[in-house]
Scaffold this motif. Structure first.
Motif, PDB file in Angstrom:
ATOM      1  N   ASP A 158       0.855  -1.180   0.000  1.00  0.00           N
ATOM      2  CA  ASP A 158       0.000   0.000   0.000  1.00  0.00           C
ATOM      3  C   ASP A 158       0.899   1.241   0.000  1.00  0.00           C
ATOM      4  OD1 ASP A 158      -2.461  -1.238  -0.057  1.00  0.00           O
ATOM      5  OD2 ASP A 158      -2.680  -1.288   2.133  1.00  0.00           O
ATOM      6  N   PRO A 159       0.450   2.337  -0.622  1.00  0.00           N
ATOM      7  CA  PRO A 159       1.282   3.543  -0.697  1.00  0.00           C
ATOM      8  C   PRO A 159       1.356   4.264   0.647  1.00  0.00           C
ATOM      9  CG  PRO A 159      -0.848   3.938  -1.696  1.00  0.00           C
ATOM     10  CD  PRO A 159      -0.815   2.481  -1.375  1.00  0.00           C
ATOM     11  N   TRP A 160       2.496   4.897   0.884  1.00  0.00           N
ATOM     12  CA  TRP A 160       2.698   5.602   2.149  1.00  0.00           C
ATOM     13  C   TRP A 160       2.522   7.119   2.015  1.00  0.00           C
ATOM     14  CZ3 TRP A 160       7.112   2.442   0.630  1.00  0.00           C
ATOM     15  CH2 TRP A 160       8.002   3.102  -0.214  1.00  0.00           C
ATOM     16  N   SER A 161       1.982   7.560   0.912  1.00  0.00           N
ATOM     17  CA  SER A 161       1.764   8.989   0.699  1.00  0.00           C
ATOM     18  C   SER A 161       0.986   9.619   1.857  1.00  0.00           C
ATOM     19  CB  SER A 161       0.991   9.207  -0.598  1.00  0.00           C
ATOM     20  OG  SER A 161       0.546  10.550  -0.704  1.00  0.00           O
ATOM     21  N   LEU A 162       1.348  10.852   2.203  1.00  0.00           N
ATOM     22  CA  LEU A 162       0.624  11.597   3.227  1.00  0.00           C
ATOM     23  C   LEU A 162      -0.627  12.279   2.680  1.00  0.00           C
ATOM     24  CD1 LEU A 162       3.571  13.328   5.144  1.00  0.00           C
ATOM     25  CD2 LEU A 162       1.931  11.719   6.133  1.00  0.00           C
ATOM     26  N   CYS A 163      -0.664  12.503   1.380  1.00  0.00           N
ATOM     27  CA  CYS A 163      -1.693  13.371   0.805  1.00  0.00           C
ATOM     28  C   CYS A 163      -3.077  12.730   0.734  1.00  0.00           C
ATOM     29  CB  CYS A 163      -1.257  13.835  -0.585  1.00  0.00           C
ATOM     30  SG  CYS A 163       0.218  14.884  -0.559  1.00  0.00           S
ATOM     31  N   ASN A 164      -3.160  11.430   0.907  1.00  0.00           N
ATOM     32  CA  ASN A 164      -4.470  10.762   0.897  1.00  0.00           C
ATOM     33  C   ASN A 164      -4.832  10.228   2.279  1.00  0.00           C
ATOM     34  OD1 ASN A 164      -2.527   8.644   0.866  1.00  0.00           O
ATOM     35  ND2 ASN A 164      -4.049   7.230   0.028  1.00  0.00           N
ATOM     36  N   LYS A 165      -4.178  10.781   3.318  1.00  0.00           N
ATOM     37  CA  LYS A 165      -4.407  10.317   4.683  1.00  0.00           C
ATOM     38  C   LYS A 165      -4.700  11.496   5.602  1.00  0.00           C
ATOM     39  CE  LYS A 165      -1.402   6.295   4.037  1.00  0.00           C
ATOM     40  NZ  LYS A 165      -1.140   6.565   2.610  1.00  0.00           N
ATOM     41  N   LEU A 166      -5.890  11.482   6.181  1.00  0.00           N
ATOM     42  CA  LEU A 166      -6.325  12.507   7.125  1.00  0.00           C
ATOM     43  C   LEU A 166      -6.076  11.998   8.535  1.00  0.00           C
ATOM     44  CD1 LEU A 166      -8.008  15.277   7.286  1.00  0.00           C
ATOM     45  CD2 LEU A 166      -9.954  13.772   7.774  1.00  0.00           C
ATOM     46  N   PHE A 167      -5.173  12.669   9.262  1.00  0.00           N
ATOM     47  CA  PHE A 167      -4.804  12.229  10.608  1.00  0.00           C
ATOM     48  C   PHE A 167      -5.372  13.158  11.671  1.00  0.00           C
ATOM     49  CE2 PHE A 167      -1.394  10.126   8.228  1.00  0.00           C
ATOM     50  CZ  PHE A 167      -1.294   8.903   8.875  1.00  0.00           C
ATOM     51  N   LYS A 168      -5.825  12.580  12.763  1.00  0.00           N
ATOM     52  CA  LYS A 168      -6.175  13.382  13.928  1.00  0.00           C
ATOM     53  C   LYS A 168      -4.910  14.085  14.409  1.00  0.00           C
ATOM     54  CE  LYS A 168      -9.461  11.822  16.523  1.00  0.00           C
ATOM     55  NZ  LYS A 168     -10.260  11.028  17.512  1.00  0.00           N
ATOM     56  N   ARG A 169      -5.063  15.320  14.849  1.00  0.00           N
ATOM     57  CA  ARG A 169      -3.878  16.126  15.151  1.00  0.00           C
ATOM     58  C   ARG A 169      -2.983  15.488  16.220  1.00  0.00           C
ATOM     59  NH1 ARG A 169      -3.888  22.413  16.996  1.00  0.00           N
ATOM     60  NH2 ARG A 169      -5.501  21.605  18.365  1.00  0.00           N
ATOM     61  N   LYS A 170      -3.581  14.776  17.161  1.00  0.00           N
ATOM     62  CA  LYS A 170      -2.781  14.177  18.230  1.00  0.00           C
ATOM     63  C   LYS A 170      -1.785  13.145  17.692  1.00  0.00           C
ATOM     64  CE  LYS A 170      -5.929  10.358  19.442  1.00  0.00           C
ATOM     65  NZ  LYS A 170      -6.756   9.739  20.498  1.00  0.00           N
ATOM     66  N   ALA A 171      -2.031  12.615  16.493  1.00  0.00           N
ATOM     67  CA  ALA A 171      -1.097  11.643  15.904  1.00  0.00           C
ATOM     68  C   ALA A 171       0.261  12.276  15.605  1.00  0.00           C
ATOM     69  CB  ALA A 171      -1.688  11.041  14.631  1.00  0.00           C
ATOM     70  N   TYR A 172       0.280  13.603  15.498  1.00  0.00           N
ATOM     71  CA  TYR A 172       1.520  14.295  15.165  1.00  0.00           C
ATOM     72  C   TYR A 172       2.410  14.554  16.374  1.00  0.00           C
ATOM     73  CZ  TYR A 172       0.490  15.036  10.251  1.00  0.00           C
ATOM     74  OH  TYR A 172       0.253  14.833   8.907  1.00  0.00           O
ATOM     75  N   SER A 173       2.015  14.095  17.549  1.00  0.00           N
ATOM     76  CA  SER A 173       2.845  14.270  18.744  1.00  0.00           C
ATOM     77  C   SER A 173       4.167  13.517  18.588  1.00  0.00           C
ATOM     78  CB  SER A 173       2.103  13.751  19.978  1.00  0.00           C
ATOM     79  OG  SER A 173       0.905  14.457  20.172  1.00  0.00           O
ATOM     80  N   ASN A 174       5.269  14.214  18.858  1.00  0.00           N
ATOM     81  CA  ASN A 174       6.610  13.608  18.880  1.00  0.00           C
ATOM     82  C   ASN A 174       7.026  12.986  17.550  1.00  0.00           C
ATOM     83  OD1 ASN A 174       6.849  14.176  21.703  1.00  0.00           O
ATOM     84  ND2 ASN A 174       5.528  12.402  22.079  1.00  0.00           N
ATOM     85  N   ILE A 175       6.546  13.553  16.440  1.00  0.00           N
ATOM     86  CA  ILE A 175       6.959  13.069  15.118  1.00  0.00           C
ATOM     87  C   ILE A 175       8.286  13.705  14.729  1.00  0.00           C
ATOM     88  CG2 ILE A 175       6.394  13.108  12.654  1.00  0.00           C
ATOM     89  CD1 ILE A 175       4.762  11.113  14.225  1.00  0.00           C
ATOM     90  N   GLU A 176       9.200  12.890  14.228  1.00  0.00           N
ATOM     91  CA  GLU A 176      10.493  13.387  13.768  1.00  0.00           C
ATOM     92  C   GLU A 176      10.555  13.289  12.244  1.00  0.00           C
ATOM     93  OE1 GLU A 176      13.746  11.495  15.663  1.00  0.00           O
ATOM     94  OE2 GLU A 176      13.010  11.874  17.699  1.00  0.00           O
TER      95      GLU A 176
END
Length: 212
Positions: A158-176
């Motif tokens: 499956d593709p790992w593109s960010l542009c077709n994935k809507l994430f809840k904002r809390k998922a962005y905690s501590n992302i590097e």
């Protein structure tokens, strides 16, 4: 607009003079009203930002929802996205590349799905297009959970593109974010999915990926 938008869209800008108008119009004409649009000018050498500002004039109802961040030096795609994330206020966050465009109900449908199913991430299909015709439609998710999607992304099923994935904002905690490397979408998407517990999928190609 309410204090916090429902969806934040982050759009890096670099060298997209022929494409930015179509991208921006597809965003500003979204059926979802309560949104914010964050454009990050990564020191583009062309007139992309000038064209964007001209397009914005056609959408006065969106004025207060639009921000343009100016980088003082070119920092690359990952850092441009990171600059947008630093100010994003949406309940959910998604990215859009500035040479692509989206169906006009994409974010409404994805947000509705997220709320209906209490999803931390919603995935939709996308189309690869040359601008006039469809080259291929990508069925982007064959997983039932974020963990399964991690596995399928790592095995390139499956593709790992960010542009077709809507994430809840809390998922962005501590992302590097990786700096100065190709494949930053994969590394970031894997980290985001790791922070998610629930996944929903819409089997419709809302995102238009331009391939030249």
């Amino acid at each position: 607009m309410n204090k916090n938008p429902l969806v934040s869209v982050i759009v890096p800008i670099y060298g997209v003079e022929p494409y930015i108008e179509k991208c921006a119009r597809s965003l500003f004409e979204q059926s979802l009203e309560n949104m914010e649009f964050i454009f990050v000018n990564d020191c583009t050498p062309d007139k992309s930002v000038e064209i964007l500002r001209q397009v914005i004039e056609d959408y006065p109802r969106r004025y207060l929802q639009i921000q343009i961040i100016e980088h003082e030096e070119n920092r690359g795609l990952a850092m441009a996205r990171n600059s947008g994330l630093l100010i994003a206020k949406g309940e959910y966050i998604i990215h859009c590349d500035s040479d692509d465009w989206v169906e006009l109900d994409m974010y409404q449908q994805m947000y509705n799905k997220a709320i209906e199913e209490d999803a931390d991430v919603v995935v939709c299909d996308y189309v690869i297009t040359n601008g006039t015709s469809v080259i291929k439609t990508i069925n982007a998710c064959h997983a039932k959970s974020p963990g399964q999607l991690i596995e399928k992304c790592l095995f390139q099923r499956d593709p790992w593109s960010l542009c077709n994935k809507l994430f809840k904002r809390k998922a962005y905690s501590n992302i590097e974010y990786p700096k100065g490397a190709m494949g930053e979408d994969m590394v970031t998407t894997i980290q985001l999915l790791w922070n998610c517990k629930t996944l929903s999928y819409i089997n419709k190609p809302y995102y238009q990926y331009f391939y030249n």
